[in-house]
Design a protein around this motif. Structure first.
Motif, mmCIF file in Angstrom:
data_model
loop_
_atom_site.group_PDB
_atom_site.id
_atom_site.type_symbol
_atom_site.label_atom_id
_atom_site.label_comp_id
_atom_site.label_asym_id
_atom_site.label_seq_id
_atom_site.Cartn_x
_atom_site.Cartn_y
_atom_site.Cartn_z
ATOM 1 N N UNK A 71 0.848 -1.238 -0.132
ATOM 2 C CA UNK A 71 0.148 0.022 0.083
ATOM 3 C C UNK A 71 0.816 1.010 0.069
ATOM 4 N N UNK A 72 0.435 2.336 -0.675
ATOM 5 C CA UNK A 72 1.249 3.338 -0.948
ATOM 6 C C UNK A 72 2.278 3.470 -1.725
ATOM 7 N N UNK A 73 2.528 2.547 -2.708
ATOM 8 C CA UNK A 73 3.638 2.400 -3.596
ATOM 9 C C UNK A 73 3.097 2.736 -4.718
ATOM 10 N N UNK A 74 3.878 3.692 -5.776
ATOM 11 C CA UNK A 74 3.412 3.971 -7.177
ATOM 12 C C UNK A 74 3.853 2.650 -8.180
ATOM 13 N N UNK A 75 3.115 2.296 -9.042
ATOM 14 C CA UNK A 75 3.311 1.368 -10.072
ATOM 15 C C UNK A 75 3.239 1.826 -11.545
ATOM 16 N N UNK A 76 3.901 1.547 -12.370
ATOM 17 C CA UNK A 76 3.767 1.909 -13.768
ATOM 18 C C UNK A 76 2.957 1.020 -14.283
ATOM 19 N N UNK A 77 2.076 1.374 -15.025
ATOM 20 C CA UNK A 77 0.906 0.652 -15.634
ATOM 21 C C UNK A 77 1.055 0.791 -17.053
ATOM 22 N N UNK A 78 1.075 -0.255 -17.697
ATOM 23 C CA UNK A 78 1.383 -0.249 -19.274
ATOM 24 C C UNK A 78 0.079 0.021 -19.990
ATOM 25 N N UNK A 79 -0.943 -0.908 -19.767
ATOM 26 C CA UNK A 79 -1.960 -0.724 -20.303
ATOM 27 C C UNK A 79 -3.280 -1.494 -19.442
ATOM 28 N N UNK A 80 -4.443 -1.555 -19.836
ATOM 29 C CA UNK A 80 -5.564 -2.011 -18.984
ATOM 30 C C UNK A 80 -6.570 -2.967 -19.932
ATOM 31 N N UNK A 81 -7.037 -3.957 -19.259
ATOM 32 C CA UNK A 81 -7.849 -5.076 -20.139
ATOM 33 C C UNK A 81 -8.856 -5.660 -19.072
ATOM 34 N N UNK A 82 -10.147 -6.019 -19.797
ATOM 35 C CA UNK A 82 -10.771 -6.826 -18.939
ATOM 36 C C UNK A 82 -10.694 -8.176 -18.777
ATOM 37 N N UNK A 84 -11.483 -12.181 -17.220
ATOM 38 C CA UNK A 84 -12.644 -13.138 -17.687
ATOM 39 C C UNK A 84 -14.119 -12.889 -16.808
ATOM 40 N N UNK A 85 -13.983 -12.262 -15.673
ATOM 41 C CA UNK A 85 -14.975 -11.743 -14.777
ATOM 42 C C UNK A 85 -15.556 -10.395 -15.122
ATOM 43 N N UNK A 86 -15.031 -9.839 -15.960
ATOM 44 C CA UNK A 86 -15.364 -8.658 -16.468
ATOM 45 C C UNK A 86 -14.995 -7.424 -15.668
ATOM 46 N N UNK A 87 -13.826 -7.632 -14.728
ATOM 47 C CA UNK A 87 -13.081 -6.537 -13.976
ATOM 48 C C UNK A 87 -11.902 -6.209 -14.640
ATOM 49 N N UNK A 88 -11.758 -5.007 -14.480
ATOM 50 C CA UNK A 88 -10.563 -4.349 -15.425
ATOM 51 C C UNK A 88 -9.393 -4.551 -14.549
ATOM 52 N N UNK A 89 -8.321 -5.161 -15.285
ATOM 53 C CA UNK A 89 -6.896 -5.301 -14.822
ATOM 54 C C UNK A 89 -6.120 -4.569 -15.351
ATOM 55 N N UNK A 90 -4.680 -4.279 -14.482
ATOM 56 C CA UNK A 90 -3.729 -3.553 -15.066
ATOM 57 C C UNK A 90 -2.577 -4.192 -15.459
ATOM 58 N N UNK A 91 -1.996 -4.277 -16.659
ATOM 59 C CA UNK A 91 -0.625 -4.879 -16.831
ATOM 60 C C UNK A 91 0.457 -3.878 -16.496
ATOM 61 N N UNK A 92 1.259 -4.483 -15.614
ATOM 62 C CA UNK A 92 2.439 -3.890 -14.950
ATOM 63 C C UNK A 92 3.550 -4.324 -15.554
#
Length: 118
Positions: A71-82, A84-92
């Motif tokens: 918690x509290x750390x910054x992460x570089x997110x490359x892109x996002x995709x949905x 199988x459950x429909x939730x949004x996930x970030x590729x890091x």
């Protein structure tokens, strides 16, 4: 006061004012526009984790868990995709193997691009 003395004083006041204002302009905090422009140039968006975020091999909580982000750390997110459950996930991480985190653990950002489809 004669005319030439007024010109000298006015010119000196302009130089002093420019010297005082110029450093302040360079030390101003970044605006939302500055952040948006730099994110578009780099294509990686830095997002803050609100809570501990598990890292998965695939965009699904049922896939292999390979670590976590504190918690509290910054992460570089490359892109996002949905997932199988429909939730949004970030590729890091794209190399050597993909890593994904659920977007619900992070601040939201409209500047994260969609992952290309294969």
């Amino acid at each position: 006061m004669n005319r030439s003395m007024r010109k000298v004083l006015a010119g000196g006041a302009g130089v002093v004012l420019a010297a005082v204002v110029a450093p302040a302009a360079h030390s101003a905090p970044a605006t939302q526009t500055d952040v948006r422009d730099s994110a578009a140039e780099s294509a990686i968006v830095q997002l803050l984790a609100y809570e501990k975020a598990p890292i998965y091999r695939k965009p699904s909580s049922s896939s292999e868990r390979i670590g976590s982000i504190p918690a509290g750390q910054r992460v570089g997110v490359i892109c996002a995709l949905k997932g199988p459950s429909g939730h949004l996930w970030y590729s890091i991480n794209a190399l050597p193997s993909p890593q994904f985190v659920w977007s619900g653990h992070f601040e939201s950002s409209p500047w994260v691009k969609s992952c290309p489809t294969r």
